[in-house]
Scaffold this active site. Structure first.
Site, PDB file in Angstrom:
ATOM      1  N   CYS A 205       3.826  -3.765  71.942  1.00 50.28           N
ATOM      2  CA  CYS A 205       3.702  -2.510  71.869  1.00 50.28           C
ATOM      3  C   CYS A 205       2.452  -2.015  70.831  1.00 50.28           C
ATOM      4  CB  CYS A 205       4.714  -1.424  71.660  1.00 50.28           C
ATOM      5  SG  CYS A 205       4.668  -0.088  72.713  1.00 50.28           S
TER       6      CYS A 205
ATOM      7  N   ARG B 124       5.695   4.504  75.106  1.00 51.84           N
ATOM      8  CA  ARG B 124       5.302   5.723  74.525  1.00 51.84           C
ATOM      9  C   ARG B 124       3.462   4.315  74.660  1.00 51.84           C
ATOM     10  NH1 ARG B 124       4.530   7.148  68.973  1.00 51.84           N
ATOM     11  NH2 ARG B 124       7.103   6.190  69.249  1.00 51.84           N
TER      12      ARG B 124
ATOM     13  N   HIS C 269       8.579  -3.765  75.976  1.00 56.96           N
ATOM     14  CA  HIS C 269       9.729  -4.889  74.958  1.00 56.96           C
ATOM     15  C   HIS C 269       9.998  -5.599  74.809  1.00 56.96           C
ATOM     16  CE1 HIS C 269       9.060  -1.121  71.060  1.00 56.96           C
ATOM     17  NE2 HIS C 269       8.401  -0.695  72.814  1.00 56.96           N
TER      18      HIS C 269
ATOM     19  N   GLU D 169      12.007  -7.457  73.842  1.00 53.27           N
ATOM     20  CA  GLU D 169      12.931  -7.968  72.480  1.00 53.27           C
ATOM     21  C   GLU D 169      14.774  -6.512  73.145  1.00 53.27           C
ATOM     22  OE1 GLU D 169      10.121  -6.022  72.364  1.00 53.27           O
ATOM     23  OE2 GLU D 169      10.442  -4.240  71.318  1.00 53.27           O
TER      24      GLU D 169
END
Ligand code: GLN
Length: 200
Positions: free
Chosen positions: A81, A139, A179, A181
């Protein structure tokens, strides 16, 4: 090398989740806030967060140039990101004074999917994986243009952004718009750990 040391850029962003994912893979994982910590790393993860803030803090803490030198010297790096934005050679919709570390021959568009309310999740086919990845976008940027050396690892598979590039690799550098993670799927982190192990 048996177990590489992998740092997570820790001046800003979702550091802890990446440290957990790396630790789950048996990696010696450390938070990187200063040049001396970076020196210990065989590879570096740059997390999600806010790329304009990361840029500013990296300069304030005198980490920007050492990071750029290591990346130019071939250290493997994985950006998620905001981290993808930091690794991109070119940004669309960046702020006027925003700079990136660069390394990936890509143009990323910041906040490409819309504002915070447009954050979303979805299943993605990911190059080399049998089962799709559950991807969380917040975002997020997308990759608008890639150079000839860049491999596309994933694209959005449905909805208005269908076909948009959201994961890439170029030599020792990897990046995802989403993401990985979040949750307990460590396949993408494992891919990066393998890259670091092969490069060392
Ligand atoms: N929009 C953020 C930026 O421009 C990235 C968002 C994120 O990392 N979740 O840096």
């Amino acid at each position: 090398m048996t177990s590489p040391t992998i740092g997570v850029f820790a001046l800003q962003g979702d550091v802890r989740e990446h440290l957990h994912a790396l630790a789950a893979l048996g990696v010696d994982a450390l938070a990187v806030r200063r040049p001396a910590e970076l020196e210990r790393c065989d590879g570096l993860v740059i997390p999600g967060g806010e790329s304009t803030t990361m840029d500013k803090l990296a300069r304030t803490f005198e980490l920007f140039e050492p990071l750029q030198k290591r990346i130019q010297g071939g250290m493997p790096a994985f950006g998620t990101c905001a981290g993808m934005i930091m690794l991109a050679d070119r940004i669309a919709d960046g702020t006027a004074d925003q700079e990136t570390l660069g390394g990936l021959d890509i143009t990323v568009r910041r906040n490409a999917f819309g504002r915070q309310v447009d954050s979303f999740e979805g299943e993605l086919d990911f190059d080399g994986f049998e089962d799709p990845v559950h991807a969380v976008f917040i975002r997020a940027p997308w990759v608008e243009q890639v150079g000839a050396q860049v491999e596309v690892l994933a694209r959005v598979g449905s909805g208005p952004a269908t076909g948009r590039i959201v994961a890439v690799r170029q030599g020792p550098l990897m990046a995802t718009s989403f993401h990985p993670e979040v949750g307990d799927d460590v396949r993408i982190h494992r891919m990066f750990v393998d890259l670091v192990t092969q490069s060392s």
